[in-house]
Every structure is written in C-alpha cells, then in structure tokens.
Design a protein around this motif. Structure first.
Motif, PDB file in Angstrom:
ATOM      1  N   THR A 214     -35.317  53.163   5.147  1.00 16.95           N
ATOM      2  CA  THR A 214     -34.027  53.516   5.030  1.00 16.95           C
ATOM      3  C   THR A 214     -33.862  54.731   4.091  1.00 16.95           C
ATOM      4  OG1 THR A 214     -33.274  51.398   5.705  1.00 16.95           O
ATOM      5  CG2 THR A 214     -31.511  52.753   4.617  1.00 16.95           C
ATOM      6  N   VAL A 215     -34.702  54.331   2.847  1.00 19.53           N
ATOM      7  CA  VAL A 215     -34.601  55.398   1.793  1.00 19.53           C
ATOM      8  C   VAL A 215     -35.335  56.731   2.381  1.00 19.53           C
ATOM      9  CG1 VAL A 215     -35.754  56.039  -0.457  1.00 19.53           C
ATOM     10  CG2 VAL A 215     -34.709  53.780   0.011  1.00 19.53           C
ATOM     11  N   LEU A 216     -36.044  56.796   3.233  1.00 15.33           N
ATOM     12  CA  LEU A 216     -36.962  57.782   3.735  1.00 15.33           C
ATOM     13  C   LEU A 216     -35.930  58.681   4.537  1.00 15.33           C
ATOM     14  CD1 LEU A 216     -39.676  59.154   4.104  1.00 15.33           C
ATOM     15  CD2 LEU A 216     -40.044  58.076   6.228  1.00 15.33           C
ATOM     16  N   VAL A 217     -35.221  58.028   5.514  1.00 18.36           N
ATOM     17  CA  VAL A 217     -34.245  58.566   6.340  1.00 18.36           C
ATOM     18  C   VAL A 217     -33.079  59.152   5.567  1.00 18.36           C
ATOM     19  CG1 VAL A 217     -32.517  58.106   8.226  1.00 18.36           C
ATOM     20  CG2 VAL A 217     -34.812  57.231   8.406  1.00 18.36           C
ATOM     21  N   ILE A 218     -32.749  58.626   4.391  1.00 19.34           N
ATOM     22  CA  ILE A 218     -31.771  59.176   3.799  1.00 19.34           C
ATOM     23  C   ILE A 218     -32.169  60.435   2.977  1.00 19.34           C
ATOM     24  CG2 ILE A 218     -30.152  59.021   1.696  1.00 19.34           C
ATOM     25  CD1 ILE A 218     -29.840  55.834   2.608  1.00 19.34           C
TER      26      ILE A 218
ATOM     27  N   THR B 219     -23.659  55.688  -1.933  1.00 25.86           N
ATOM     28  CA  THR B 219     -24.837  55.158  -1.625  1.00 25.86           C
ATOM     29  C   THR B 219     -24.646  53.903  -1.041  1.00 25.86           C
ATOM     30  OG1 THR B 219     -25.281  55.831  -4.121  1.00 25.86           O
ATOM     31  CG2 THR B 219     -26.568  53.838  -3.187  1.00 25.86           C
ATOM     32  N   LEU B 220     -23.513  52.823  -0.997  1.00 25.90           N
ATOM     33  CA  LEU B 220     -23.222  51.873  -0.214  1.00 25.90           C
ATOM     34  C   LEU B 220     -23.225  52.239   1.156  1.00 25.90           C
ATOM     35  CD1 LEU B 220     -20.904  49.603  -2.251  1.00 25.90           C
ATOM     36  CD2 LEU B 220     -23.079  49.366  -1.824  1.00 25.90           C
ATOM     37  N   PHE B 221     -22.454  53.260   1.479  1.00 22.50           N
ATOM     38  CA  PHE B 221     -22.243  53.894   2.891  1.00 22.50           C
ATOM     39  C   PHE B 221     -23.570  54.294   3.499  1.00 22.50           C
ATOM     40  CE2 PHE B 221     -21.378  57.020   5.997  1.00 22.50           C
ATOM     41  CZ  PHE B 221     -20.419  56.320   6.747  1.00 22.50           C
ATOM     42  N   MET B 222     -24.223  55.171   2.813  1.00 25.01           N
ATOM     43  CA  MET B 222     -25.476  55.731   3.519  1.00 25.01           C
ATOM     44  C   MET B 222     -26.399  54.662   3.850  1.00 25.01           C
ATOM     45  SD  MET B 222     -24.879  58.689   4.117  1.00 25.01           S
ATOM     46  CE  MET B 222     -26.548  59.063   4.621  1.00 25.01           C
ATOM     47  N   PHE B 223     -26.453  53.505   2.619  1.00 21.42           N
ATOM     48  CA  PHE B 223     -27.635  52.684   2.960  1.00 21.42           C
ATOM     49  C   PHE B 223     -27.028  51.722   4.166  1.00 21.42           C
ATOM     50  CE2 PHE B 223     -28.671  48.031   2.372  1.00 21.42           C
ATOM     51  CZ  PHE B 223     -29.776  48.122   2.621  1.00 21.42           C
ATOM     52  N   ILE B 224     -25.899  51.400   4.293  1.00 18.05           N
ATOM     53  CA  ILE B 224     -25.355  50.471   5.213  1.00 18.05           C
ATOM     54  C   ILE B 224     -25.479  51.263   6.808  1.00 18.05           C
ATOM     55  CG2 ILE B 224     -23.486  49.133   6.255  1.00 18.05           C
ATOM     56  CD1 ILE B 224     -22.771  48.720   3.498  1.00 18.05           C
ATOM     57  N   VAL B 225     -25.124  52.292   6.661  1.00 19.20           N
ATOM     58  CA  VAL B 225     -24.960  53.086   8.008  1.00 19.20           C
ATOM     59  C   VAL B 225     -26.422  53.394   8.533  1.00 19.20           C
ATOM     60  CG1 VAL B 225     -24.973  55.633   7.396  1.00 19.20           C
ATOM     61  CG2 VAL B 225     -23.704  54.580   9.449  1.00 19.20           C
TER      62      VAL B 225
ATOM     63  N   ALA C  82     -37.210  46.482  15.396  1.00 17.21           N
ATOM     64  CA  ALA C  82     -36.974  46.782  14.065  1.00 17.21           C
ATOM     65  C   ALA C  82     -36.291  45.578  13.578  1.00 17.21           C
ATOM     66  CB  ALA C  82     -36.006  47.759  14.040  1.00 17.21           C
ATOM     67  N   PHE C  83     -36.424  45.589  12.166  1.00 18.69           N
ATOM     68  CA  PHE C  83     -35.948  44.266  11.337  1.00 18.69           C
ATOM     69  C   PHE C  83     -34.690  44.947  10.687  1.00 18.69           C
ATOM     70  CE2 PHE C  83     -35.298  42.473   7.084  1.00 18.69           C
ATOM     71  CZ  PHE C  83     -35.178  41.165   7.438  1.00 18.69           C
ATOM     72  N   THR C  84     -33.537  44.074  10.859  1.00 17.83           N
ATOM     73  CA  THR C  84     -32.119  44.681  10.447  1.00 17.83           C
ATOM     74  C   THR C  84     -31.915  44.115   9.132  1.00 17.83           C
ATOM     75  OG1 THR C  84     -31.486  44.779  12.667  1.00 17.83           O
ATOM     76  CG2 THR C  84     -29.931  45.253  10.993  1.00 17.83           C
ATOM     77  N   THR C  85     -31.980  44.896   8.156  1.00 20.77           N
ATOM     78  CA  THR C  85     -31.750  44.355   6.629  1.00 20.77           C
ATOM     79  C   THR C  85     -30.324  44.034   6.327  1.00 20.77           C
ATOM     80  OG1 THR C  85     -31.778  46.596   5.881  1.00 20.77           O
ATOM     81  CG2 THR C  85     -33.692  45.639   5.522  1.00 20.77           C
TER      82      THR C  85
ATOM     83  N   TYR D 188     -29.313  55.747  -4.930  1.00 17.07           N
ATOM     84  CA  TYR D 188     -28.336  56.216  -5.990  1.00 17.07           C
ATOM     85  C   TYR D 188     -28.584  57.469  -6.586  1.00 17.07           C
ATOM     86  CZ  TYR D 188     -25.053  56.853  -9.836  1.00 17.07           C
ATOM     87  OH  TYR D 188     -24.444  57.245 -10.704  1.00 17.07           O
ATOM     88  N   PHE D 189     -29.875  57.341  -7.258  1.00 21.00           N
ATOM     89  CA  PHE D 189     -30.368  58.578  -7.816  1.00 21.00           C
ATOM     90  C   PHE D 189     -30.898  59.672  -6.993  1.00 21.00           C
ATOM     91  CE2 PHE D 189     -31.273  55.469 -11.275  1.00 21.00           C
ATOM     92  CZ  PHE D 189     -30.478  56.092 -12.387  1.00 21.00           C
ATOM     93  N   VAL D 190     -31.191  59.286  -5.867  1.00 20.49           N
ATOM     94  CA  VAL D 190     -31.717  60.521  -4.917  1.00 20.49           C
ATOM     95  C   VAL D 190     -30.173  61.194  -4.659  1.00 20.49           C
ATOM     96  CG1 VAL D 190     -32.298  61.204  -2.574  1.00 20.49           C
ATOM     97  CG2 VAL D 190     -33.826  59.858  -4.020  1.00 20.49           C
ATOM     98  N   LEU D 191     -29.246  60.545  -4.369  1.00 24.17           N
ATOM     99  CA  LEU D 191     -27.983  61.058  -3.958  1.00 24.17           C
ATOM    100  C   LEU D 191     -27.146  61.568  -4.973  1.00 24.17           C
ATOM    101  CD1 LEU D 191     -26.254  58.491  -1.293  1.00 24.17           C
ATOM    102  CD2 LEU D 191     -27.556  60.519  -0.932  1.00 24.17           C
ATOM    103  N   SER D 192     -27.196  60.969  -6.335  1.00 22.62           N
ATOM    104  CA  SER D 192     -25.934  61.592  -7.339  1.00 22.62           C
ATOM    105  C   SER D 192     -26.871  62.762  -7.947  1.00 22.62           C
ATOM    106  CB  SER D 192     -25.946  60.312  -8.131  1.00 22.62           C
ATOM    107  OG  SER D 192     -26.968  59.990  -8.794  1.00 22.62           O
ATOM    108  N   ARG D 193     -28.283  62.679  -7.984  1.00 22.48           N
ATOM    109  CA  ARG D 193     -29.098  63.816  -8.715  1.00 22.48           C
ATOM    110  C   ARG D 193     -29.363  65.024  -7.856  1.00 22.48           C
ATOM    111  NH1 ARG D 193     -27.733  61.244 -12.259  1.00 22.48           N
ATOM    112  NH2 ARG D 193     -28.345  59.943 -13.682  1.00 22.48           N
ATOM    113  N   ILE D 194     -29.704  64.693  -6.743  1.00 24.63           N
ATOM    114  CA  ILE D 194     -30.044  65.999  -5.908  1.00 24.63           C
ATOM    115  C   ILE D 194     -28.982  66.227  -4.899  1.00 24.63           C
ATOM    116  CG2 ILE D 194     -31.979  66.991  -4.582  1.00 24.63           C
ATOM    117  CD1 ILE D 194     -33.777  64.577  -5.858  1.00 24.63           C
ATOM    118  N   ALA D 195     -28.983  65.056  -3.816  1.00 21.86           N
ATOM    119  CA  ALA D 195     -28.328  65.690  -2.555  1.00 21.86           C
ATOM    120  C   ALA D 195     -26.764  65.662  -2.800  1.00 21.86           C
ATOM    121  CB  ALA D 195     -28.481  64.375  -1.674  1.00 21.86           C
TER     122      ALA D 195
END
Lengths: 257, 176
Positions: A52-56, A106-112, A123-126, B40-47
């Motif tokens: 998820t972090v990677l995709v974001i 942050t919340l929105f991007m993580f969830i979506v 896949a595993f749905t966190t 949070y840090f990636v978004l708020s600092r960079i993106a």
C-alpha cells in the motif's frame, strides 16, 4: 470437539470438490516460518501494508514528479485524488479545517489503496480487519474529541445541547446525542471492515461454486458482478470514512449547530 | 480425544472469523501505525506540497494566459481603431486634394475660355472691318462703273450729261 469434527469433514470435502473456506483469505500468517504472531512479526499484514505504501509513493510522489503544466496520466490521478479530498475537507469542514487536510488525505489514501489492493486475486485485505479500522476510527474519535475541548473548552459540550429544539426535548436529545457520539467509532470502523469482509467472503463463496461444472457459468458471472460492485464499494467506503472524519472534525471545530 | 483440544481450538479459530482472533491484534496495530506514519510523512513532506504547487502553478499559468490574451485582444482592437482612423484621414485628404485640383482646373479653364473669347471677338471685329471695307470698295467700284456706263449711255443717246447731275442720280438710285 464438534468444530474439530466439522473441520475434518470439510477437509475431506476438499478432496471431493465442493468446499467453502470464505474466511481463510482473512487469516493473518507469518511470512517467514510458522511461529506465533508477536507484535513485530513480519506477516502478510506487513506485506500488504508495505505494498500500500509503495503504491501511494509511486502514485503521489513518482507519478506527480513532473509538476507539469499539462499533467501526465499518473499526475492527473494524483491531482484528482488531491483535489477530491481537498475539496471535501474544504466543503465539509470549512476553511479552518484545511490544516488537517494531510491527516485526512493519509487516511483516505491508505484506505482506498488498501481496498483496491485487496481486490487482487490471492491478496490480503488489511482494511477488512476490525483491528485496523478500529485503530483508525479510535484515532479519529480521540483526536476529534481532544481537539474539540482544546479549541472550544467546555463549550464543546454544546454539541450535545441542540439549541434549536424545544427546551423540553433538549435533555432527551442530549442523551441520544451523547450515545450516538460514543457509538461513532464503532460504526465508523465496523462499516469499513464489514463491507470489505462481506464482499470478499461472498466472492469466495461464489468461487467455491465454480468448482461444480453445472453451475460454474452462473457462478463466474456472479463473481464478475460482485467484483464490479466491490470495486465501487472499495472507493465508496474510503470516501465515506474520509467524509465522516470531516464531519466529526467540523463538530469539533464548530460545535454550535 | 483429550490431546485433541488444542487442535480443536485452533480449528475453531480458523473456522470462525480471523477478524476476531485477538492474538493477531497487536501485530496488525503495530504495522498499521508504522504504515500510517510513513504515509503521513511521505504525503505531508513530499507529495502534497508538490501536487499543490503544480495545481497552483497551473492556475497561475491559466490566469496569466487569460490576462495576456485579454491584453493582446485590446492591442488588436487599438490597432484596428488606428487603422480605421488612418483610413478616414486618408479619404478626407484625398477628397480635399481632388476638390483643390478641380478648383484649379476650373480656374485655368475659365481663364483659357476668357482668353479664347477675347481672341474670337477681336478676330470678329477685324473681320467685320474687312467686310465693311470690301463692301465700301465694291460700292465705290459699282458707282464708278455705273457712272461710266451711264455717261456712255447718255452719250450714245445723243445727250450731254453733266457729271454733277449724273452722280446725284446714281446716288439716289443706289440708295433705293
């Protein structure tokens, strides 16, 4: 004992054909070895959250790298997501809520992203886990409550006192408001986890039926339809989570109705 | 059967909802917090600053372009007005020049005409004088001839005509 017997039965059934394991996909397993799951154990949760972090990062940082006047496709998506959440925060919470835009983003991007990744086969749905959604919902609840008291002092309590209602009704309404306020994190978290879990489980059930030749076409059609619906639900649930966070935030910033 | 209890418990777990297996909760919460902090840090600092910057850059570029287009349009309108004015001026000048030329030509024409008229009238007078002179000469010749013829006639008839009465008679006859 009884459950053990049924499990054995289903295990036998696995060899014969029709078998249902709709909930197996939600199991948390260690990625390496087979030991107990401690706090820091690297599990499939870790893997899919890392993805998820990677995709974001790929979308919001690498995709939007160009800062072009005429955006590339990836940049367009990143800008669309940015504009979508930004406008939502501005419309629902007001101008003074824009300070909290990065948190809601942050919340929105993580969830979506987690929802969409969960739609991949195997896949595993966190976000289908109540442990995950409850942490986010509680974080929102605590943050909003603390923020409400910090910004408004005891005046924040006026959120429960509906001054537009007749005086007689106000104490009753206040009681209802208090209850509903404390139910917020529960509904907030179960809505997301429940939607994700139910949809995935239903797809899995239909998938099990696909093993039977006679009903396989209908089952595959049903999977396709459910998948389309789940794609929609994945986005809508992220949106709902984010917009409810905005609504709670507005209550904290402007408790007077 | 008694040795089977732990297996049965595990089976119950796997048969039920993994979401309610509290033993995995700390693990999930830990990784969730790590994930959210990173995001949070990636978004708020960079993106987010970058995307916000790109969006405002674009908005500025668009408003700038619109303003430039407005300025260019104004310029074009000014140029058109100047062109129209130049055209009107040129037309007016042309008209005044042509009027002036016409007046000049008329004047010249009038002068030439007057000159020609004067010449013609002078020539006419001269011609009239010539005609009068010729006529006088002719009259005089006729008189002389008439006098001579009359004298001869009178002499042939045997008369004697004195010159004085002869002249008077001829003059009286020529008048009638």
């Amino acid at each position: 004992m009884k459950e053990g017997k049924t499990l054995a039965d289903t295990k036998d059934a696995a060899e014969t054909g029709l078998v249902f394991h709709p909930m197996d996909q939600f199991q948390v397993k260690p990625l390496f070895g087979d030991g107990p799951i401690g706090v820091f154990t690297v599990t499939n949760v870790t893997l899919w959250m890392a993805l998820t972090v990677l995709v974001i990062v790929l979308l919001m940082v690498v995709g939007a790298r160009g800062r072009n006047i005429v955006p590339t496709r990836m940049q367009s998506i990143a800008e669309l997501a940015y504009g979508f959440v930004y406008k939502m925060v501005e419309d629902v919470t007001g101008k003074d809520g824009l300070v909290y835009f990065p948190y809601i983003m942050t919340l929105f991007m993580f969830i979506v992203v987690a929802n969409f990744l969960g739609l991949l086969p195997m896949a595993f749905t966190t976000t289908s886990h109540i442990a995950v959604t409850a942490v986010m919902a509680m974080a929102v609840f605590l943050a909003v409550t603390i923020l409400g008291f910090v910004k408004n002092g005891l005046g924040f309590l006026s959120v429960f006192w509906i001054s537009s209602a007749p005086l007689v009704l106000r104490p009753i309404l206040a009681l209802i408001e208090v209850i509903s306020y404390f139910v917020r994190p529960v509904s907030h978290s179960i809505r997301l986890a429940g939607n994700m879990m139910a949809g995935h489980a239903v797809i899995k059930v239909f998938a099990a039926f696909a093993a039977v030749t006679l009903i396989a076409p209908a089952s595959i059609l049903a999977i396709t339809a459910m998948y389309a619906l789940e794609t929609l639900v994945s986005f809508i649930q992220a949106y709902v989570f984010a917009i409810l966070t905005c609504v709670y935030l507005r209550d904290a910033l402007h408790p007077h109705h | 059967m008694a040795t089977d209890t732990s297996g049965a418990a595990k089976a119950a777990e796997s048969a039920g909802m993994p979401q309610l297996d509290f033993s995995t909760f700390p693990n999930q919460m830990f990784w969730l917090v790590v994930t959210l902090v990173i995001i949070y840090f990636v978004l708020s600092r960079i993106a987010l600053p970058r995307i916000g910057g790109a969006l405002s850059d674009r908005a500025n570029a668009i408003t700038g372009d619109l303003a430039a287009a407005e300025a260019l349009k104004q310029k074009a309108q000014d140029a058109e007005a100047a062109y129209e004015k130049a055209l009107v001026d040129a037309r007016a000048e042309a008209q005044s020049i042509s009027a002036k030329m016409k007046a000049e030509i008329q004047e010249q024409l009038d002068a030439e005409l007057a000159k020609a008229d004067a010449e013609i009238s002078a020539k006419a007078v001269e011609a009239q004088a010539k005609v009068a002179e010729i006529r006088d000469n002719a009259t005089a010749s006729v008189k002389t001839v008439a006098k001579d013829v009359a004298k001869e006639l009178v002499a042939v008839m045997g008369g004697k005509a004195d010159a004085k009465s002869l002249t008077a008679a001829i003059n009286a006859r020529m008048k009638g």
